[in-house]
Motif scaffolding. Structure first.
Motif, PDB file in Angstrom:
ATOM      1  N   SER A   1      15.693  34.690 -28.018  1.00  8.35           N
ATOM      2  CA  SER A   1      15.898  34.547 -29.466  1.00  8.35           C
ATOM      3  C   SER A   1      15.925  35.900 -30.163  1.00  8.35           C
ATOM      4  O   SER A   1      16.374  36.000 -31.310  1.00  8.35           O
ATOM      5  CB  SER A   1      14.787  33.675 -30.071  1.00  8.35           C
ATOM      6  OG  SER A   1      13.555  34.382 -30.150  1.00  8.35           O
ATOM      7  N   LEU A   2      15.456  36.942 -29.458  1.00  9.92           N
ATOM      8  CA  LEU A   2      15.471  38.295 -30.012  1.00  9.92           C
ATOM      9  C   LEU A   2      16.728  39.052 -29.589  1.00  9.92           C
ATOM     10  O   LEU A   2      16.788  40.279 -29.668  1.00  9.92           O
ATOM     11  CB  LEU A   2      14.220  39.056 -29.525  1.00  9.92           C
ATOM     12  CG  LEU A   2      12.875  38.447 -29.934  1.00  9.92           C
ATOM     13  CD1 LEU A   2      11.718  39.195 -29.258  1.00  9.92           C
ATOM     14  CD2 LEU A   2      12.710  38.470 -31.448  1.00  9.92           C
ATOM     15  N   ASP A   3      17.731  38.300 -29.135  1.00  6.53           N
ATOM     16  CA  ASP A   3      19.024  38.864 -28.718  1.00  6.53           C
ATOM     17  C   ASP A   3      18.903  39.763 -27.493  1.00  6.53           C
ATOM     18  O   ASP A   3      19.630  40.751 -27.355  1.00  6.53           O
ATOM     19  CB  ASP A   3      19.687  39.641 -29.869  1.00  6.53           C
ATOM     20  CG  ASP A   3      20.123  38.712 -31.001  1.00  6.53           C
ATOM     21  OD1 ASP A   3      20.501  37.567 -30.701  1.00  6.53           O
ATOM     22  OD2 ASP A   3      20.072  39.137 -32.160  1.00  6.53           O
ATOM     23  N   LEU A   4      17.976  39.405 -26.619  1.00  6.52           N
ATOM     24  CA  LEU A   4      17.824  40.137 -25.360  1.00  6.52           C
ATOM     25  C   LEU A   4      18.501  39.349 -24.237  1.00  6.52           C
ATOM     26  O   LEU A   4      18.444  38.115 -24.201  1.00  6.52           O
ATOM     27  CB  LEU A   4      16.344  40.327 -25.029  1.00  6.52           C
ATOM     28  CG  LEU A   4      15.559  41.261 -25.954  1.00  6.52           C
ATOM     29  CD1 LEU A   4      14.061  41.153 -25.671  1.00  6.52           C
ATOM     30  CD2 LEU A   4      16.014  42.712 -25.787  1.00  6.52           C
ATOM     31  N   GLN A   5      19.162  40.072 -23.350  1.00 10.12           N
ATOM     32  CA  GLN A   5      19.753  39.471 -22.158  1.00 10.12           C
ATOM     33  C   GLN A   5      18.642  39.308 -21.126  1.00 10.12           C
ATOM     34  O   GLN A   5      18.202  40.283 -20.514  1.00 10.12           O
ATOM     35  CB  GLN A   5      20.867  40.357 -21.597  1.00 10.12           C
ATOM     36  CG  GLN A   5      22.147  40.347 -22.415  1.00 10.12           C
ATOM     37  CD  GLN A   5      23.030  39.170 -22.055  1.00 10.12           C
ATOM     38  OE1 GLN A   5      22.667  38.028 -22.310  1.00 10.12           O
ATOM     39  NE2 GLN A   5      24.188  39.435 -21.483  1.00 10.12           N
ATOM     40  N   VAL A   6      18.170  38.090 -20.940  1.00 13.33           N
ATOM     41  CA  VAL A   6      17.039  37.826 -20.048  1.00 13.33           C
ATOM     42  C   VAL A   6      17.504  36.956 -18.889  1.00 13.33           C
ATOM     43  O   VAL A   6      18.016  35.855 -19.085  1.00 13.33           O
ATOM     44  CB  VAL A   6      15.889  37.114 -20.785  1.00 13.33           C
ATOM     45  CG1 VAL A   6      14.699  36.913 -19.839  1.00 13.33           C
ATOM     46  CG2 VAL A   6      15.472  37.896 -22.023  1.00 13.33           C
ATOM     47  N   ILE A   7      17.317  37.453 -17.680  1.00 15.29           N
ATOM     48  CA  ILE A   7      17.591  36.662 -16.487  1.00 15.29           C
ATOM     49  C   ILE A   7      16.267  36.390 -15.788  1.00 15.29           C
ATOM     50  O   ILE A   7      15.439  37.290 -15.631  1.00 15.29           O
ATOM     51  CB  ILE A   7      18.570  37.385 -15.529  1.00 15.29           C
ATOM     52  CG1 ILE A   7      18.834  36.524 -14.287  1.00 15.29           C
ATOM     53  CG2 ILE A   7      18.080  38.760 -15.132  1.00 15.29           C
ATOM     54  CD1 ILE A   7      19.916  37.086 -13.383  1.00 15.29           C
ATOM     55  N   THR A   8      16.037  35.135 -15.433  1.00 15.85           N
ATOM     56  CA  THR A   8      14.810  34.780 -14.727  1.00 15.85           C
ATOM     57  C   THR A   8      15.153  34.281 -13.335  1.00 15.85           C
ATOM     58  O   THR A   8      16.101  33.517 -13.154  1.00 15.85           O
ATOM     59  CB  THR A   8      14.020  33.694 -15.477  1.00 15.85           C
ATOM     60  OG1 THR A   8      14.868  32.579 -15.739  1.00 15.85           O
ATOM     61  CG2 THR A   8      13.482  34.230 -16.785  1.00 15.85           C
ATOM     62  N   LEU A   9      14.376  34.718 -12.357  1.00 13.47           N
ATOM     63  CA  LEU A   9      14.607  34.386 -10.953  1.00 13.47           C
ATOM     64  C   LEU A   9      13.394  33.631 -10.425  1.00 13.47           C
ATOM     65  O   LEU A   9      12.283  34.146 -10.475  1.00 13.47           O
ATOM     66  CB  LEU A   9      14.862  35.659 -10.144  1.00 13.47           C
ATOM     67  CG  LEU A   9      16.005  36.536 -10.665  1.00 13.47           C
ATOM     68  CD1 LEU A   9      16.100  37.830  -9.864  1.00 13.47           C
ATOM     69  CD2 LEU A   9      17.334  35.797 -10.633  1.00 13.47           C
TER      70      LEU A   9
ATOM     71  N   SER B   1      18.244  31.286 -12.599  1.00 13.73           N
ATOM     72  CA  SER B   1      17.524  30.179 -11.958  1.00 13.73           C
ATOM     73  C   SER B   1      17.281  29.002 -12.894  1.00 13.73           C
ATOM     74  O   SER B   1      17.033  27.885 -12.441  1.00 13.73           O
ATOM     75  CB  SER B   1      16.183  30.677 -11.409  1.00 13.73           C
ATOM     76  OG  SER B   1      16.382  31.671 -10.432  1.00 13.73           O
ATOM     77  N   THR B   2      17.327  29.235 -14.194  1.00  8.34           N
ATOM     78  CA  THR B   2      17.093  28.167 -15.159  1.00  8.34           C
ATOM     79  C   THR B   2      18.385  27.456 -15.535  1.00  8.34           C
ATOM     80  O   THR B   2      18.375  26.508 -16.316  1.00  8.34           O
ATOM     81  CB  THR B   2      16.442  28.718 -16.438  1.00  8.34           C
ATOM     82  OG1 THR B   2      17.389  29.576 -17.118  1.00  8.34           O
ATOM     83  CG2 THR B   2      15.188  29.494 -16.120  1.00  8.34           C
ATOM     84  N   GLY B   3      19.516  27.943 -15.008  1.00  9.35           N
ATOM     85  CA  GLY B   3      20.808  27.377 -15.368  1.00  9.35           C
ATOM     86  C   GLY B   3      21.411  28.012 -16.595  1.00  9.35           C
ATOM     87  O   GLY B   3      22.493  27.617 -17.049  1.00  9.35           O
ATOM     88  N   GLN B   4      20.723  29.000 -17.163  1.00  5.65           N
ATOM     89  CA  GLN B   4      21.210  29.688 -18.352  1.00  5.65           C
ATOM     90  C   GLN B   4      22.382  30.599 -18.000  1.00  5.65           C
ATOM     91  O   GLN B   4      22.329  31.359 -17.040  1.00  5.65           O
ATOM     92  CB  GLN B   4      20.083  30.537 -18.966  1.00  5.65           C
ATOM     93  CG  GLN B   4      20.480  31.366 -20.166  1.00  5.65           C
ATOM     94  CD  GLN B   4      20.738  30.522 -21.398  1.00  5.65           C
ATOM     95  OE1 GLN B   4      20.124  29.476 -21.566  1.00  5.65           O
ATOM     96  NE2 GLN B   4      21.625  30.976 -22.251  1.00  5.65           N
ATOM     97  N   GLU B   5      23.447  30.507 -18.784  1.00  4.17           N
ATOM     98  CA  GLU B   5      24.592  31.389 -18.599  1.00  4.17           C
ATOM     99  C   GLU B   5      24.403  32.683 -19.382  1.00  4.17           C
ATOM    100  O   GLU B   5      23.979  32.660 -20.537  1.00  4.17           O
ATOM    101  CB  GLU B   5      25.885  30.705 -19.060  1.00  4.17           C
ATOM    102  CG  GLU B   5      26.447  29.713 -18.072  1.00  4.17           C
ATOM    103  CD  GLU B   5      27.886  29.327 -18.385  1.00  4.17           C
ATOM    104  OE1 GLU B   5      28.400  29.736 -19.451  1.00  4.17           O
ATOM    105  OE2 GLU B   5      28.496  28.628 -17.560  1.00  4.17           O
TER     106      GLU B   5
ATOM    107  N   LEU C   1      31.407  39.735 -16.930  1.00  7.09           N
ATOM    108  CA  LEU C   1      30.884  38.901 -15.847  1.00  7.09           C
ATOM    109  C   LEU C   1      29.964  37.834 -16.437  1.00  7.09           C
ATOM    110  O   LEU C   1      29.037  38.156 -17.184  1.00  7.09           O
ATOM    111  CB  LEU C   1      30.099  39.762 -14.855  1.00  7.09           C
ATOM    112  CG  LEU C   1      29.295  39.002 -13.793  1.00  7.09           C
ATOM    113  CD1 LEU C   1      30.239  38.374 -12.776  1.00  7.09           C
ATOM    114  CD2 LEU C   1      28.303  39.941 -13.106  1.00  7.09           C
ATOM    115  N   THR C   2      30.191  36.589 -16.089  1.00  9.48           N
ATOM    116  CA  THR C   2      29.324  35.491 -16.527  1.00  9.48           C
ATOM    117  C   THR C   2      28.621  34.902 -15.312  1.00  9.48           C
ATOM    118  O   THR C   2      29.263  34.561 -14.320  1.00  9.48           O
ATOM    119  CB  THR C   2      30.119  34.394 -17.245  1.00  9.48           C
ATOM    120  OG1 THR C   2      30.747  34.947 -18.404  1.00  9.48           O
ATOM    121  CG2 THR C   2      29.205  33.255 -17.683  1.00  9.48           C
TER     122      THR C   2
END
Length: 329
Positions: free
Chosen positions: A148-156, A60-64, A55-56
């Protein structure tokens, strides 16, 4: 200047959440409390709404971000997002939360990863999360560093109530909890309908002028969900001629003469020990304001009022009840 204002507001949110803590009690409205229970999910409904991976999505920042499967270990660095995750029945997947997460009760016992502005990177990494969720207070450079630490980060970063509900649906999709998310949003929409139906026949001259102080000397104007809540509740925000979060002009408030003053409960002046409502009442010339003369200075639970999560419609109900008690019992 706008960037500075956003960071100031973020700091106020962080401080206020810490200040409210265990002393804050959610309002007791049965129809609103229903949003806090994980929705039911039948096997048939689950199969129809199951998320297809990979799933892609865009945050909120437009980051995929692309997810190969549903996250199993989630770190939430924001109280509002933590409330969403628990409301979706994902409490067992949440492995750590911010220092300010105090609702629901189960969140208090989760490991902590620091503040909402700049959570502790090491504390997050030690949890080996496959999803990190940040809220409106997380700084952009922090998000970049975590990624940058290879974490999947989603910001809302919701601005209006619709954004909040869309964020719930997005988290439901990412975590394969779409049924729960849709049921939760449906109940929130029903809550909104109860309030808007109760005030929809107000004549223009019957609408009350409202002043909201969410932190000492700070109010909110257009473009933010708190301003939208006042409008939904049938009130007229006297700060609606401003944009975003603003320091208030005491003279302006006296001139506007609001019918109702709403304030966020839980603030105490460190120097004087005064609560926010005491500070408001003691301001020079404010004794002439109609809301103070009529004793219409009403406190609302700050956590419910300020957190853009599943309890925001409960905050709407309490706000409307404070402004028009005769219409919302």
């Amino acid at each position: 200047m706008k960037r500075c204002m956003f960071l100031l507001f973020s700091l106020f949110v962080a401080i206020s959440l810490a200040g409210c803590g265990e002393g804050s009690q959610p309002a007791k409205q049965s129809e609103q409390a229903s949003t806090q229970q994980p929705p039911s999910q039948s096997t048939e409904a689950k199969s129809e709404k199951a998320t297809s991976y990979p799933l892609t999505i865009k945050d909120s920042t437009g980051q995929e971000l692309t997810f190969a499967k549903a996250p199993e270990r989630i770190v939430s660095a924001s109280p509002a997002e933590t409330e969403i995750l628990f409301a979706l029945g994902l409490g067992d997947k949440v492995v750590a939360v911010s220092d300010y997460d105090d609702y629901p009760e189960e969140a208090k016992s989760k490991p902590k990863v620091g503040g909402v502005l700049s959570p502790n990177e090491e504390a997050i990494l030690v949890q080996s999360p496959d999803l990190v969720v940040g809220g409106i207070s997380m700084k952009e450079d922090v998000v970049t560093k975590l990624r940058s630490l290879d974490l999947q980060v989603i910001t809302l970063r919701p601005k209006v109530v619709q954004d909040i509900m869309e964020n719930i649906l997005l988290l439901g999709q990412i975590t394969d909890h779409q049924v729960q998310a849709e049921e939760l949003v449906s109940r929130m929409k029903a809550d909104i309908g109860k309030v808007t139906d109760a005030v929809k026949d107000l004549k223009p001259e019957e609408k009350k002028k409202v002043y909201l102080e969410f932190s000492a000397g700070w109010t909110v104007g257009k473009g933010e969900f708190l301003d939208e809540l006042i409008t939904m509740a049938g009130g007229i925000n006297i700060a609606s001629d401003t944009q975003g979060w603003n320091p208030v002009s005491e003279e302006k408030i006296v001139k506007e003469d609001p019918d109702v003053i709403l304030f966020a409960q839980g603030f105490t002046d460190e120097k004087t020990g005064e609560t926010l409502d005491q500070t408001i009442r003691k301001r020079s010339g404010w004794d002439k304001i109609k809301a103070i003369r009529d004793n219409q200075v009403i406190g609302l639970d700050h956590n419910i009022l300020s957190r853009p999560g599943p309890r925001i419609t409960q905050g709407l109900y309490e706000m409307a009840k404070a402004i028009y008690p005769e219409r919302l019992k």
